[in-house]
Design an enzyme around this catalytic site. Structure first.
Site, mmCIF file in Angstrom:
data_model
loop_
_atom_site.group_PDB
_atom_site.id
_atom_site.type_symbol
_atom_site.label_atom_id
_atom_site.label_comp_id
_atom_site.label_asym_id
_atom_site.label_seq_id
_atom_site.Cartn_x
_atom_site.Cartn_y
_atom_site.Cartn_z
ATOM 1 N N GLU A 42 0.828 -1.202 0.000
ATOM 2 C CA GLU A 42 0.000 0.000 0.000
ATOM 3 C C GLU A 42 0.869 1.260 0.000
ATOM 4 O O GLU A 42 0.559 2.248 -0.652
ATOM 5 C CB GLU A 42 -0.914 0.031 1.239
ATOM 6 C CG GLU A 42 -2.099 -0.909 1.140
ATOM 7 C CD GLU A 42 -2.902 -0.709 -0.142
ATOM 8 O OE1 GLU A 42 -3.127 0.443 -0.548
ATOM 9 O OE2 GLU A 42 -3.279 -1.731 -0.760
ATOM 10 N N HIS A 51 3.061 -9.794 -9.596
ATOM 11 C CA HIS A 51 4.500 -10.069 -9.582
ATOM 12 C C HIS A 51 5.231 -9.040 -8.711
ATOM 13 O O HIS A 51 6.049 -9.378 -7.862
ATOM 14 C CB HIS A 51 5.057 -10.049 -11.009
ATOM 15 C CG HIS A 51 6.544 -10.045 -11.045
ATOM 16 N ND1 HIS A 51 7.295 -11.145 -10.722
ATOM 17 C CD2 HIS A 51 7.435 -9.055 -11.326
ATOM 18 C CE1 HIS A 51 8.581 -10.845 -10.821
ATOM 19 N NE2 HIS A 51 8.686 -9.580 -11.171
ATOM 20 N N SER A 52 4.934 -7.788 -8.944
ATOM 21 C CA SER A 52 5.531 -6.697 -8.159
ATOM 22 C C SER A 52 4.588 -5.515 -8.277
ATOM 23 O O SER A 52 3.548 -5.613 -8.931
ATOM 24 C CB SER A 52 6.911 -6.321 -8.724
ATOM 25 O OG SER A 52 6.747 -5.645 -9.965
ATOM 26 N N SER A 80 19.011 -8.355 -8.695
ATOM 27 C CA SER A 80 17.853 -8.573 -9.583
ATOM 28 C C SER A 80 18.087 -9.443 -10.807
ATOM 29 O O SER A 80 17.194 -10.182 -11.198
ATOM 30 C CB SER A 80 17.312 -7.231 -10.065
ATOM 31 O OG SER A 80 16.652 -6.598 -9.020
HETATM 32 C C1 LIG Z 1 18.227 -11.848 -16.571
HETATM 33 C C2 LIG Z 1 16.875 -11.271 -16.296
HETATM 34 N N1 LIG Z 1 15.918 -11.346 -17.232
HETATM 35 C C3 LIG Z 1 14.701 -10.824 -16.988
HETATM 36 C C4 LIG Z 1 14.437 -10.205 -15.805
HETATM 37 C C5 LIG Z 1 13.048 -9.603 -15.549
HETATM 38 N N2 LIG Z 1 12.346 -10.421 -14.573
HETATM 39 C C6 LIG Z 1 12.333 -10.095 -13.270
HETATM 40 S S1 LIG Z 1 11.499 -11.189 -12.358
HETATM 41 C C7 LIG Z 1 11.093 -12.130 -13.697
HETATM 42 C C8 LIG Z 1 10.269 -13.383 -13.538
HETATM 43 C C9 LIG Z 1 10.918 -14.426 -12.706
HETATM 44 O O1 LIG Z 1 10.021 -15.453 -12.397
HETATM 45 P P1 LIG Z 1 10.341 -16.572 -11.365
HETATM 46 O O2 LIG Z 1 11.783 -16.947 -11.451
HETATM 47 O O3 LIG Z 1 9.361 -17.658 -11.536
HETATM 48 O O4 LIG Z 1 10.167 -15.877 -9.937
HETATM 49 P P2 LIG Z 1 8.855 -15.288 -9.267
HETATM 50 O O5 LIG Z 1 8.805 -13.830 -9.625
HETATM 51 O O6 LIG Z 1 7.698 -16.039 -9.795
HETATM 52 O O7 LIG Z 1 9.018 -15.430 -7.802
HETATM 53 C C10 LIG Z 1 11.620 -11.566 -14.846
HETATM 54 C C11 LIG Z 1 11.445 -12.130 -16.200
HETATM 55 C C12 LIG Z 1 15.482 -10.127 -14.855
HETATM 56 N N3 LIG Z 1 15.314 -9.567 -13.665
HETATM 57 N N4 LIG Z 1 16.683 -10.684 -15.122
#
Ligand SMILES: Cc1ncc(C[n+]2csc(CCOP(=O)(O)OP(=O)(O)O)c2C)c(N)n1
Ligand SMILES: [Mg+2]
Length: 431
Positions: free
Chosen positions: A101, A316-317, A187
């Site tokens: 929030e 997701h965020s 990240s």
């Molecule tokens: C190398 C890279 N590619 C793309 C991203 C963008 N990104 C951030 S989180 C995410 C999804 C990851 O999903 P998952 O591993 O299943 O974790 P969850 O968020 O579901 O916990 C992506 C594609 C990134 N941070 N780093």
């Protein structure tokens, strides 16, 4: 298909690559001698499809109604530990609500919730030793919390204030604490995996019985780094627990579009890594699996892969709106019918360890703790600006000194356009 490949002290069945091997009817000298394969001859031309195997089963201890189906699997954690786990899970949940929030109100820049995945955090964290080393992805706030990261530290990190361990240089939820043996989150997906294997190799050489646990999402497992990490860990025989949180999504990409095999655990035997799939919404199953994995890592000095099946109930965020790619009904199912917090609460109520009055009191108390630390974090100053330029090099090189000086010159001229008072010592420096 399933073979007991653990030592007698372990309770779980892991699937190992050996299970695919059969030696029936083959004298040793008649076996293929190719290096890199240990198999038999066949006269049958047959491709092996992933559908030839039944999916790896999901290990579960506690039903959705909070009852334990097989007493032998009960970890018997006792009232004090179970209450601590429950309080941790609900505290994280409350913190997530408040910080989510607060981002919406523009008070912090970004946030990621762990709604629905609390069981994977606390079940695994409770099974580790304090000096085991943790590498996380970003959605493991409960793990660092269990290890002793205080609410105030989490708030300070999310605000990037003067008491933030990372000195305000990281995005919110990128926690880390050397004292708690928790490597700082970064990240770029999957970068933590090869690093974690390197650390586990060090532990192996040290021979002190320490293990590494490395958390990652099923989405991150599509990165090349994950392959490198799993293969290095298998061949170098490193004591590492690969803990995959399979929450159904990589941002907007559902698992049905991420892979065609039997999830992430299904890949383990291909690497020669003992693997198990657990119900991530069952904190007891996660605990048992992690204890068994830890024992195996130490006794065999080999890696283990745990795939914890769960569901990401939140977006997701704060940069995501999941209503664009999944139905409200789908989310509602997990929230109402299969939530790790409500399952544990049912278990505690059946035991007579928890009731509505206790819940009400704890809710008020925990919310107060969260709000108090939140307000304190918000009031603190930001770190000195110079911190932005320090620590990458032992001594600041000339180009960074030049950039810093230019920034200060700029601020001297335009200071009324910047929140100068919010930074430690900046007003004095500019006057
Ligand atoms: C190398 C890279 N590619 C793309 C991203 C963008 N990104 C951030 S989180 C995410 C999804 C990851 O999903 P998952 O591993 O299943 O974790 P969850 O968020 O579901 O916990 C992506 C594609 C990134 N941070 N780093
Ligand atoms: Mg995911």
């Amino acid at each position: 298909m399933l073979k007991r490949c653990l030592t007698s002290s372990s309770r779980l069945w892991f699937l190992s690559s050996k299970n695919y091997c059969t030696s029936a009817g083959n004298a040793e000298e008649d076996r293929p001698q190719f290096p890199g394969s240990r198999s038999r001859w066949t006269q049958k031309l047959q491709f092996t499809a992933s559908t030839d195997f039944e999916g790896i089963p999901v290990y579960r201890v506690m039903n959705r109604d909070g009852t334990i189906t097989d007493d032998k699997q009960d970890p018997n954690l006792g009232q004090a530990t179970i209450t601590k786990i429950y309080k941790g899970m609900t505290l994280l949940n409350t913190m997530d609500r408040v910080l989510y929030e607060s981002q919406r109100q523009g008070r912090i820049s970004f946030y990621m919730t762990s709604f629905g995945e609390e069981g994977t955090h606390f079940g695994s964290a409770a099974a580790l030793n304090d000096d085991d080393l943790v590498f996380g992805q970003y959605r493991e706030g409960g793990v660092i919390m269990w290890r002793g990261f205080k609410l105030q530290q989490a708030m300070d990190q999310c605000y990037g204030n003067e008491d933030d361990n990372a000195k305000g240089r990281q995005m919110p939820v990128h926690y880390g604490d050397k004292n708690l043996h928790f490597a700082t989150i970064s990240s770029p997906l999957a970068t933590q995996l090869p690093q974690a294997v390197g650390a586990a190799y060090h532990f192996k050489r040290q021979g002190k019985g320490k293990v590494v646990i490395c958390y990652f999402g099923e989405g991150a497992s599509s990165e090349g780094d994950t392959h490198a990490a799993l293969n290095f860990a298998a061949t170098l025989e490193c004591p590492i627990i690969f803990f995959c949180r399979n929450n159904g999504y990589a941002i907007s990409t559902p698992t049905s579009e991420q892979y065609r095999g039997d999830g992430i655990a299904g890949r383990g035997p291909g690497y020669g890594i003992a693997s198990v799939r657990v119900d991530g919404n069952d904190v007891m199953a996660v605990y048992n699996a992690t204890v068994a994995a830890r024992n195996y890592c130490v006794e065999e000095s080999k890696p283990v892969l745990i795939e914890a099946m769960t569901y990401r109930i939140g977006h997701h965020s704060t940069s995501d709106d999941s209503t664009a790619y999944r139905s409200v009904d789908e989310v509602r199912y997990w929230h109402q019918k299969d939530h790790p917090i409500s399952r544990l609460r049912k278990y505690m109520e059946l035991k007579g360890w928890w009731n509505d009055d206790m819940e009400k009191e704890w809710k008020e108390d925990s919310r107060k703790q969260v709000l108090q630390t939140f307000v304190t974090g918000e009031k603190k100053l930001k770190p000195p600006l110079i911190e932005m330029f320090k620590d990458v090099y032992d001594e600041m090189p000339e180009n960074l000194v030049k950039q810093y000086n230019e920034l200060m010159e700029h601020l001297k001229i335009y200071k009324e356009h910047y929140p100068v008072k919010k930074f430690q010592g900046l007003s004095e420096e500019l006057s």
